[in-house]
Design a protein around this motif. Structure first.
Motif, short mmCIF file in Angstrom:
data_model
loop_
_atom_site.label_atom_id
_atom_site.label_comp_id
_atom_site.label_asym_id
_atom_site.label_seq_id
_atom_site.Cartn_x
_atom_site.Cartn_y
_atom_site.Cartn_z
N LYS A 43 -28.26 30.81 3.35
CA LYS A 43 -27.23 30.78 3.78
C LYS A 43 -26.55 31.75 4.19
N LEU A 44 -26.75 31.63 5.42
CA LEU A 44 -25.62 33.02 6.89
C LEU A 44 -24.85 33.56 6.83
N ALA A 45 -24.41 34.59 6.73
CA ALA A 45 -22.90 34.25 7.07
C ALA A 45 -22.78 35.20 8.38
N VAL A 46 -22.18 34.76 9.53
CA VAL A 46 -22.14 35.62 10.95
C VAL A 46 -20.10 35.81 11.15
N GLY A 52 -12.14 37.94 18.88
CA GLY A 52 -12.85 37.71 20.41
C GLY A 52 -14.40 39.00 20.48
N VAL A 53 -15.39 38.79 19.55
CA VAL A 53 -16.22 39.34 20.36
C VAL A 53 -17.34 38.18 20.26
N GLY A 54 -16.55 37.13 19.72
CA GLY A 54 -17.36 35.53 20.51
C GLY A 54 -18.82 35.63 19.18
N LYS A 55 -17.99 35.63 17.97
CA LYS A 55 -18.73 35.13 16.79
C LYS A 55 -19.04 33.58 16.49
N SER A 56 -18.19 32.56 17.47
CA SER A 56 -18.32 31.42 17.32
C SER A 56 -19.27 30.79 17.78
N MET A 57 -19.01 32.09 18.71
CA MET A 57 -20.22 31.48 20.39
C MET A 57 -21.28 31.81 19.74
N THR A 58 -21.73 33.10 19.05
CA THR A 58 -22.94 32.67 19.04
C THR A 58 -23.68 32.17 17.62
N THR A 59 -22.74 31.97 16.96
CA THR A 59 -23.13 30.59 15.28
C THR A 59 -23.33 30.23 16.20
N VAL A 60 -22.30 28.94 17.06
CA VAL A 60 -23.46 27.44 17.34
C VAL A 60 -24.21 27.66 18.09
N ASN A 61 -24.47 28.60 18.90
CA ASN A 61 -25.95 28.87 19.06
C ASN A 61 -27.45 29.61 18.18
N LEU A 62 -26.61 29.71 17.63
CA LEU A 62 -27.89 30.68 16.75
C LEU A 62 -28.26 29.00 16.05
N ALA A 63 -27.10 28.31 15.69
CA ALA A 63 -27.04 27.02 14.49
C ALA A 63 -27.92 26.31 15.67
N LEU A 64 -27.92 25.86 16.70
CA LEU A 64 -28.24 25.21 17.48
C LEU A 64 -30.14 25.63 18.26
N LEU A 80 -10.33 29.27 8.93
CA LEU A 80 -9.58 28.27 9.07
C LEU A 80 -7.77 28.01 9.82
N ASN A 81 -7.71 28.98 10.16
CA ASN A 81 -6.77 29.05 11.31
C ASN A 81 -6.92 29.81 13.19
N GLY A 82 -7.85 29.61 13.17
CA GLY A 82 -8.88 29.38 14.46
C GLY A 82 -10.19 28.56 14.36
N PRO A 83 -10.41 26.96 13.99
CA PRO A 83 -11.30 26.51 14.27
C PRO A 83 -11.76 26.27 15.41
N CYS A 84 -13.10 26.40 15.78
CA CYS A 84 -13.08 26.42 17.38
C CYS A 84 -14.27 25.34 17.20
N VAL A 85 -15.67 25.51 15.96
CA VAL A 85 -16.54 24.87 16.10
C VAL A 85 -16.65 23.18 16.60
N PRO A 86 -15.69 22.77 16.17
CA PRO A 86 -16.52 21.20 16.44
C PRO A 86 -16.00 21.06 18.30
N ARG A 87 -15.36 21.62 18.33
CA ARG A 87 -15.00 21.82 19.84
C ARG A 87 -16.49 21.93 21.11
N ASP A 166 -19.72 30.47 10.04
CA ASP A 166 -19.13 31.05 10.89
C ASP A 166 -17.46 32.04 10.20
N LEU A 167 -17.19 33.31 9.99
CA LEU A 167 -16.24 33.84 9.82
C LEU A 167 -15.69 33.77 10.64
N PRO A 168 -13.69 34.21 10.04
CA PRO A 168 -12.95 34.31 10.64
C PRO A 168 -13.08 36.34 11.20
#
Lengths: 306, 251
Positions: A43-46, A52-64, A80-87, A166-168
């Motif tokens: 289990k890894l936390a990003v 705005g540094v690109g956590k979600s982009m990094t998390t998604v690409n590491l998952a892939l 929770l308040n800015g979920p963007c991974v599904p999109r 993917d942490l906030p």
């Protein structure tokens, strides 16, 4: 008169029982989280102190990247308040399938399973809770931590090699390290930064706080290191900073550098992520995923190379 | 939460929970001895506290459904902007007057006029500067050591936020080893200095080079841990062999 009696003496004679069963239920919740996480190897936390540094982009690409290497991967969008991974993965509009045994997560590209608050929200709707959240952020904090607890305890991930959370954004006073500490047997945290000195300054605080919480920080990913021109492919620096120096000061490995890549970003914006493993920026993520695997298996490396 | 019947000197029993109104809970207790009853009524804030724990008072009668609390507590569009607790506070505290944003507070008696920050005295007492950083010891310019020009230049090339940490680390190494002057060599040597006070033999250092650089710091810590467990202060080839053996079981 009853009111004159000494309460301490009375309580000393009585045996306490939890008849409202609050403690029992909270214990069961914790057991449920542990049981659900038991089938996940790493289990890894990003995280990052900075937004705005690109956590979600990094998390998604590491998952892939892990999935491309043949691993079974889950991705938990804890923002929770800015979920963007599904999109980003073309799963917006889908939902968790509720069953009596738990919630079945939708499956995205390369078989990556995804859970996100986005699956509970309508288009353009923010997260709004019933109750008196308007006057106390304390209640809001309690509520959000429990929602995260439900994401950990109720999603049926099954057997996974990696679960990436993917942490906030946020550093010490905010929640990310606390959330990461909530995940049982967390293998470690990957910290994302940009080479900007402002971002690095905040990221350092986040690393220090995570370490205070007993979270093992595996290393740092420098995002937006350079800008790759979509027309000619020429690469130029976006910021002037020194992530290497920061890594050295924090005694952390620099896991890799990823350029700001408009072409790649656009495919995620459209929910049709580029999956071509020969694409240069994707190769960077592959290398970072490889280093993370090595870090997680460092004991084997030591046995082999020493 | 428990209640005590002071007449009978016993805990009252939890009996049931009712919902007397929106955002309110009535929790009923009874004395098992004199049969006295009473109900504790919660306001919306207190109800929310219980709800946020994701528990049912008195225990569950049916198994929890997945995302029960999330789904049950997400506000639907039509309800957005209800402001339940704001209304409650207005009614109870402000006598029906809307809760106004606080206006600028006039300077209070005893507060220093200069600066106007009510916490400035506390900050000064804690030995912190106005920026929240310690008032001494970390300024990169102040140093007990003589830095050679090339070492100083190397230090100055570091980003401002890293410089104090690096300077402090190098000077700590110099102090420990009795150096008065910081040279490039001292800077380089300080990088491999062990915070555990261990020294590394040349052979051990060379073998460490076999480990990929991004996991070398982790490997160094593991090896030093093995040495510490054995009460050793020098990392030799033998310690490296023992560490290797220790990790062979993970192969």
């Amino acid at each position: 008169m009853a009111a004159d009696k000494d309460l301490k003496t009375i309580l000393g004679k009585l045996k306490y029982s939890d008849d409202a069963k609050v403690v029992q239920q909270i214990t069961e919740q914790t057991k449920q989280v542990h049981a659900r996480m038991a089938g996940i190897k790493y289990k890894l936390a990003v995280m990052s102190g900075k937004g705005g540094v690109g956590k979600s982009m990094t998390t998604v690409n590491l998952a892939l990247a892990f999935a491309r290497q043949g691993a079974k991967v889950g991705l938990l969008d804890v923002d929770l308040n800015g979920p963007c991974v599904p999109r980003m993965l073309g799963l917006h509009g889908q939902s968790l399938k509720m069953t009596p045994q738990g919630a079945i997560p939708p499956v995205g590209p390369l078989g990556v399973k995804v859970a996100s608050m986005d699956f509970f929200l309508d288009d353009a709707s923010p997260v709004r809770w019933k109750g008196p959240m308007d006057v106390s952020p304390v209640w809001l904090g309690l509520m959000e931590m429990n929602v995260i607890r439900e994401f950990l305890s109720d999603v049926m991930w099954g057997e996974l090699d990696y679960l990436l959370a993917d942490l906030p954004p946020g550093a010490a006073a905010d929640k990310p390290p606390v959330i990461a500490g909530f995940i049982p047997d967390l293998a470690g945290a990957i910290v994302v930064t940009t080479p900007s000195e402002v971002a690095s300054d905040v990221v350092q605080k986040s690393v220090t706080y995570a370490r205070d919480m007993g979270i093992k920080v595996l290393g740092i990913v420098e995002n937006m290191s350079e800008y790759r021109c979509p027309s000619c492919g020429e690469v130029n620096e976006l910021f002037e900073g020194n992530t290497e120096a920061m890594c050295e000061a924090l005694d952390l490995p620099l896991l890799g550098r990823v350029p700001f890549d408009r072409k790649l970003a656009r495919t995620f914006d459209k929910g049709q992520p580029l999956l071509d493993e020969t694409y240069p920026t994707i190769q960077r993520y592959q290398e970072i995923a490889g280093r993370i695997r090595t870090l997680l298996d460092y004991k084997k490396v030591l046995a082999d190379k020493l | 939460m428990k209640f005590v019947c002071l007449n009978c000197e016993t805990y009252m029993n939890f009996e049931k929970v009712e919902k007397p109104g929106e955002g309110s809970l009535g929790v009923f207790f009874g004395c098992p001895s004199c049969n006295a009853k009473f109900s504790m009524v919660t306001n919306p804030g207190e109800t929310q506290m219980v709800s946020s724990l994701g528990v049912k008072l008195g225990g569950r009668t049916v198994a929890a459904e997945p995302f029960e609390m999330t789904r049950g507590t997400l506000k639907e569009e039509a309800q957005a902007g209800a402001g339940q607790m704001g209304a409650y506070l207005n009614e109870k505290i402000q006598g029906g007057q809307p809760v106004a944003a606080s206006t600028a507070t006039p300077e209070k008696a005893g507060e220093k006029a200069s600066g106007g920050c009510p916490f400035s005295a506390m900050v000064a007492e804690m030995g912190l500067t106005g920026t929240g950083k310690p008032g001494n010891g970390t300024a990169p310019v102040s140093s007990d050591f003589t830095w050679t020009a090339d070492a100083k230049e190397k230090l100055d090339r570091l980003p401002a936020f890293v410089k104090p940490m690096v300077q402090s680390s190098v000077e700590a190494y110099a102090r420990k080893n009795g150096f008065k002057s910081i040279t490039l060599q001292v800077m380089d040597d300080s990088k491999t200095d062990s915070p555990n006070g261990m020294t590394w033999s040349r052979e051990a250092e060379q073998r460490l080079e076999n480990i990929p650089d991004f996991i070398r710091p982790m490997a160094r810590k593991e090896i030093e841990r093995v040495a510490k467990e054995r009460g050793l202060v020098t990392i030799t080839a033998q310690v490296m062999d023992e560490t290797k053996d220790k990790f062979m079981k993970f192969m």
